[in-house]
Motif scaffolding. Structure first.
Motif, short mmCIF file in Angstrom:
data_model
loop_
_atom_site.label_atom_id
_atom_site.label_comp_id
_atom_site.label_asym_id
_atom_site.label_seq_id
_atom_site.Cartn_x
_atom_site.Cartn_y
_atom_site.Cartn_z
N TYR A 12 -1.71 -5.10 0.07
CA TYR A 12 -2.30 -5.66 1.30
C TYR A 12 -3.17 -6.86 1.03
O TYR A 12 -3.38 -7.71 1.89
N ALA A 13 -3.70 -6.93 -0.19
CA ALA A 13 -4.58 -8.06 -0.51
C ALA A 13 -3.80 -9.37 -0.64
O ALA A 13 -4.25 -10.41 -0.19
N VAL A 14 -2.62 -9.32 -1.26
CA VAL A 14 -1.90 -10.57 -1.52
C VAL A 14 -0.75 -10.80 -0.55
O VAL A 14 -0.20 -11.89 -0.47
N GLY A 15 -0.36 -9.79 0.19
CA GLY A 15 0.76 -9.95 1.12
C GLY A 15 2.07 -9.55 0.48
O GLY A 15 2.19 -9.49 -0.75
N ARG A 16 3.03 -9.30 1.35
CA ARG A 16 4.30 -8.75 0.92
C ARG A 16 5.05 -9.68 -0.04
O ARG A 16 5.53 -9.26 -1.09
N LYS A 17 5.10 -10.97 0.33
CA LYS A 17 5.90 -11.91 -0.44
C LYS A 17 5.35 -12.03 -1.87
O LYS A 17 6.08 -11.93 -2.85
N LYS A 18 4.05 -12.25 -1.94
CA LYS A 18 3.41 -12.40 -3.25
C LYS A 18 3.57 -11.13 -4.09
O LYS A 18 3.77 -11.20 -5.29
N PHE A 19 3.48 -10.00 -3.41
CA PHE A 19 3.57 -8.73 -4.12
C PHE A 19 4.94 -8.57 -4.78
O PHE A 19 5.04 -8.24 -5.96
N LEU A 20 5.99 -8.91 -4.01
CA LEU A 20 7.35 -8.81 -4.56
C LEU A 20 7.54 -9.79 -5.71
O LEU A 20 8.15 -9.47 -6.73
N GLU A 21 6.97 -10.97 -5.52
CA GLU A 21 7.07 -11.96 -6.59
C GLU A 21 6.38 -11.45 -7.86
O GLU A 21 6.89 -11.64 -8.97
N PHE A 22 5.27 -10.80 -7.65
CA PHE A 22 4.52 -10.27 -8.78
C PHE A 22 5.32 -9.22 -9.53
O PHE A 22 5.42 -9.23 -10.75
N ILE A 23 5.96 -8.33 -8.74
CA ILE A 23 6.79 -7.28 -9.35
C ILE A 23 7.92 -7.91 -10.16
O ILE A 23 8.18 -7.54 -11.31
N LEU A 24 8.55 -8.90 -9.53
CA LEU A 24 9.67 -9.57 -10.19
C LEU A 24 9.21 -10.21 -11.50
O LEU A 24 9.88 -10.09 -12.54
N LEU A 25 8.07 -10.87 -11.44
CA LEU A 25 7.54 -11.53 -12.62
C LEU A 25 7.23 -10.50 -13.71
O LEU A 25 7.54 -10.71 -14.89
N ALA A 26 6.64 -9.38 -13.28
CA ALA A 26 6.28 -8.34 -14.25
C ALA A 26 7.53 -7.80 -14.94
O ALA A 26 7.56 -7.64 -16.17
N VAL A 27 8.58 -7.58 -14.14
CA VAL A 27 9.83 -7.07 -14.71
C VAL A 27 10.40 -8.08 -15.69
O VAL A 27 10.84 -7.75 -16.79
N PHE A 28 10.35 -9.33 -15.27
CA PHE A 28 10.91 -10.40 -16.10
C PHE A 28 10.16 -10.48 -17.43
O PHE A 28 10.76 -10.54 -18.51
N ILE A 29 8.85 -10.43 -17.34
CA ILE A 29 8.04 -10.52 -18.56
C ILE A 29 8.34 -9.36 -19.50
O ILE A 29 8.54 -9.53 -20.70
N LEU A 30 8.45 -8.18 -18.89
CA LEU A 30 8.74 -6.99 -19.69
C LEU A 30 10.10 -7.13 -20.38
O LEU A 30 10.26 -6.85 -21.56
N PHE A 31 11.07 -7.62 -19.59
CA PHE A 31 12.43 -7.75 -20.07
C PHE A 31 12.52 -8.80 -21.16
O PHE A 31 13.23 -8.67 -22.15
N PHE A 32 11.75 -9.88 -20.98
CA PHE A 32 11.87 -11.03 -21.85
C PHE A 32 10.99 -10.89 -23.09
O PHE A 32 11.44 -11.13 -24.21
N TYR A 33 9.75 -10.48 -22.86
CA TYR A 33 8.82 -10.44 -23.97
C TYR A 33 8.72 -9.07 -24.62
O TYR A 33 8.20 -8.94 -25.71
N GLY A 34 9.22 -8.04 -23.92
CA GLY A 34 9.18 -6.68 -24.48
C GLY A 34 9.81 -6.62 -25.86
O GLY A 34 9.14 -6.25 -26.85
N PRO A 35 11.09 -7.01 -25.99
CA PRO A 35 11.73 -6.96 -27.30
C PRO A 35 11.01 -7.83 -28.32
O PRO A 35 10.92 -7.48 -29.50
N LEU A 36 10.48 -8.96 -27.82
CA LEU A 36 9.78 -9.87 -28.71
C LEU A 36 8.52 -9.20 -29.28
O LEU A 36 8.24 -9.29 -30.47
N MET A 37 7.82 -8.51 -28.38
CA MET A 37 6.62 -7.78 -28.80
C MET A 37 6.98 -6.71 -29.82
O MET A 37 6.34 -6.54 -30.85
N ASN A 38 8.07 -5.98 -29.48
CA ASN A 38 8.53 -4.92 -30.36
C ASN A 38 8.84 -5.47 -31.75
O ASN A 38 8.49 -4.89 -32.77
N MET A 39 9.46 -6.64 -31.75
CA MET A 39 9.83 -7.26 -33.01
C MET A 39 8.59 -7.65 -33.82
O MET A 39 8.53 -7.44 -35.03
#
Lengths: 281, 330
Positions: A12-39
């Motif tokens: 509710y603080a950031v609004g629906r659009k921003k919230f979805l963008e945030f989720i997407l970004l979080a998933v992307f970061i996890l997907f992209f940098y997760g293996p890198l971190m693991n490595m």
């Protein structure tokens, strides 16, 4: 502070659009940098077994192991040697070719330009096999020159197209102005044309160097067992599942030069610089 | 004129491109301290001549001399000329100071000598303080000033200007024109100027060469070109001109040389008022004469009497008569 981390409050603080963008970004970061971190963790862990999220014992054990093994150290040296030589030789050959494409109109110019695309248009393995037939004939199999030629074939398209577009973006009047104030043709090239084309050339050089660093397929086929660059050595390491951590160390070693060069040339690397190279004029 | 020193001589010069275009049998003497303008529509060969002078094109035949010495065998860097192009004169990877010093360094002039020269030259073109800037930080007009300054610093025998102001907007163009004329006057250098803008040519030049399709139509002072055009092309290209066809001849008369009288049969031509437009201190009036539309400039008090559709008579003052495109002596 921690109240803000409540998802509902955040929504509710950031609004629906921003919230979805945030989720997407979080998933992307996890997907992209997760293996890198693991490595990264794998490379800097002395002990790291399955149920643990973080390594049990941090340390440089595997780095010591890698640098203690003669064959692995020699693969690092071979990789850099091959990459540097490939880059220098393709600069010597491709930059004049790029200049000629940019400046002179001669019959067959477009065909000449397209011919560099051909090596990238067919399945590489087919090309390598037919090259191998030739290389056997000329005694180039398992030699440095053979491997360097393979690496150059891969990088030629970048090395000709990008600098050629960079040379084209130097206006002829700027060269003529240099001639007019008293510079000969060679001085004009080195003082005016080349510095102005430098961004494009450095991007191409970067691609060539990095491409050569990570080339494995052709190096394995043509280098036989004699030339073992880092990516080739990687194959052996990956096959041995107990050596996963050596692989991580290697991967970081391969990333360092790329990251360093991208950082140094970040000003010049942009979508425009790269797109500019693929204009046919 | 004969006591003046000839700076540049073009002797029966021909330059043909592979496609057959170009200029043929060009002859011209330019005197020291003169501004000579090549004026003509695009593709008339004016830039071709300039580029052969600068050394960027080889001549097919003939000779070009500066101070009596042939220059056609010399590459651009060896010629005593300096050229300013339409645009892209400066090197964007160098600062303004480096741009200006580039040619001086090549001539092995010590920095202590050229440094004050650069300062003085920047002052002359009103660009002091821009030494450390890059060309990308300057406007188009400022860049052209720097380009002119760079050329002047090399103390050329002949300054070549290839439509240097055509990429600038009208107001700055006017300013640059005046400044160039002043600089030329102060330094006394010889200038060859190429333009397609007749107004610019009239304002700047001591002499104008009007070109058409690779040939010289007329060479003369701005007054001669304006008052006494030798061909129909010159007459139509320079200033405003009415052309009235009569018995296979063409009468060319300028709008300011027509007198308008109200009523019929009071003067040479009978016409009717078509439009009337206030231009400031005068009125631009168009009149319908048979098939022709004739433009005249009239005083405001005369125009106040006239309504669209009124019958008027036009008296032809100073005029020229052309037959088959060439001036007829009759």
């Amino acid at each position: 502070m921690f109240k803000m981390l409540n998802p509902k409050r955040f929504y509710y603080a950031v609004g629906r659009k921003k919230f979805l963008e945030f989720i997407l970004l979080a998933v992307f970061i996890l997907f992209f940098y997760g293996p890198l971190m693991n490595m990264l963790m794998l490379a800097f862990a002395n002990e790291y077994t399955v149920p643990h999220v973080l390594p049990e014992v941090w340390g440089l054990k595997w780095w010591g192991y890698v640098f203690g093994q003669k064959s692995l150290v020699s693969s690092i040296i071979q990789s850099f040697t091959v990459a540097v030589i490939t880059t220098v030789i393709s600069m010597i050959f491709c930059i004049p070719a790029a200049y000629s494409i940019a400046r002179f109109k001669y019959p067959g110019r477009k065909i000449f330009m397209l011919s560099f695309l051909l090596t990238n248009a067919f399945p590489k393995l087919g090309i390598y096999t037919s090259i191998a037939v030739l290389f056997y004939k000329y005694g180039l199999m398992g030699t440095y020159p053979g491997v360097i030629i393979i690496h150059m074939i891969n990088s030629m398209m970048f090395m000709v197209w990008l600098p050629s577009s960079a040379f084209r973006s130097v206006h002829r009047q700027q060269e003529e102005a240099a001639r007019d104030v008293g510079a000969g043709p060679i001085r004009t090239f080195f003082k005016v044309t080349l510095p102005m084309a430098m961004p494009g050339i450095s991007v191409a050089t970067l691609y060539t160097f990095l491409g050569s660093m990570e080339e494995a397929q052709g190096t394995m086929l043509v280098g036989l067992a004699n030339i073992k660059t880092m990516p080739v050595a990687m194959y052996g390491i990956v096959l041995d599942s107990s050596a996963v951590q050596i692989g991580a160390v290697f991967a970081i070693l391969l990333i360092i030069p790329s990251a360093l060069m991208i950082f140094l040339m970040r000003k010049y690397i942009g979508p425009e610089a790269i797109a500019g190279g693929f204009k046919m004029k | 004129m004969s006591d003046r020193k000839i700076k540049l001589q073009i002797k029966d010069m021909t330059k043909k491109y592979d496609n057959g275009d170009g200029v043929a049998h060009i002859n011209l003497d330019v005197y020291e301290g003169e501004i000579v303008t090549f004026l003509g529509p695009s593709g008339c060969g004016k830039s071709t001549i300039l580029r052969t002078l600068g050394g960027f094109l080889d001549v097919t035949e003939g000779d070009i001399t500066i101070d009596g010495k042939s220059i056609i065998a010399l590459p651009p860097e060896k010629r005593p000329t300096a050229m300013v192009f339409q645009s892209y004169n400066l090197w964007p990877h160098m600062t303004i100071y480096e741009n200006l010093a580039f040619g001086l360094k090549l001539r092995k002039i010590p920095k202590s000598t050229y440094d004050p020269d650069i300062k003085k030259m920047l002052e002359l073109v009103h660009m002091s303080g821009s030494e450390k800037k890059y060309p990308g930080q300057l406007s188009g007009g400022q860049q052209q000033r720097i380009a002119i300054a760079r050329s002047l610093l090399l103390k050329p025998s002949l300054l070549l200007l290839d439509e240097p102001f055509s990429a600038l907007d009208a107001k700055i163009r006017q300013e640059m024109r005046e400044e160039l004329k002043k600089i030329q006057n102060d330094l006394g250098i010889t200038v060859i100027f190429v333009t397609h803008d007749q107004e610019e040519a009239m304002a700047l030049s001591h002499r104008i060469v009007v070109m058409n399709k690779g040939k010289f139509d007329q060479v003369g002072t701005p007054e001669e070109i304006y008052d006494d055009p030798q061909t129909l092309h010159v007459a139509s290209f320079i200033g405003e001109m009415n052309f009235i066809d009569a018995d296979g001849k063409t009468i060319a008369v300028r709008p300011e040389d027509l007198t308008v009288v109200k009523g019929t049969d009071k003067a040479d031509l009978n016409a009717t008022v078509r439009t009337s437009m206030l231009m400031g201190h005068y009125v631009s009036l168009t009149a319908q004469y048979g098939e022709n539309i004739i433009k005249c400039f009239v005083d405001r008090d005369v125009a106040e009497d006239l309504e669209v559709g009124d019958a008027i008579s036009l008296a032809i003052g100073k005029h020229t008569i052309f037959k088959d495109g060439v001036r007829s002596k009759a």
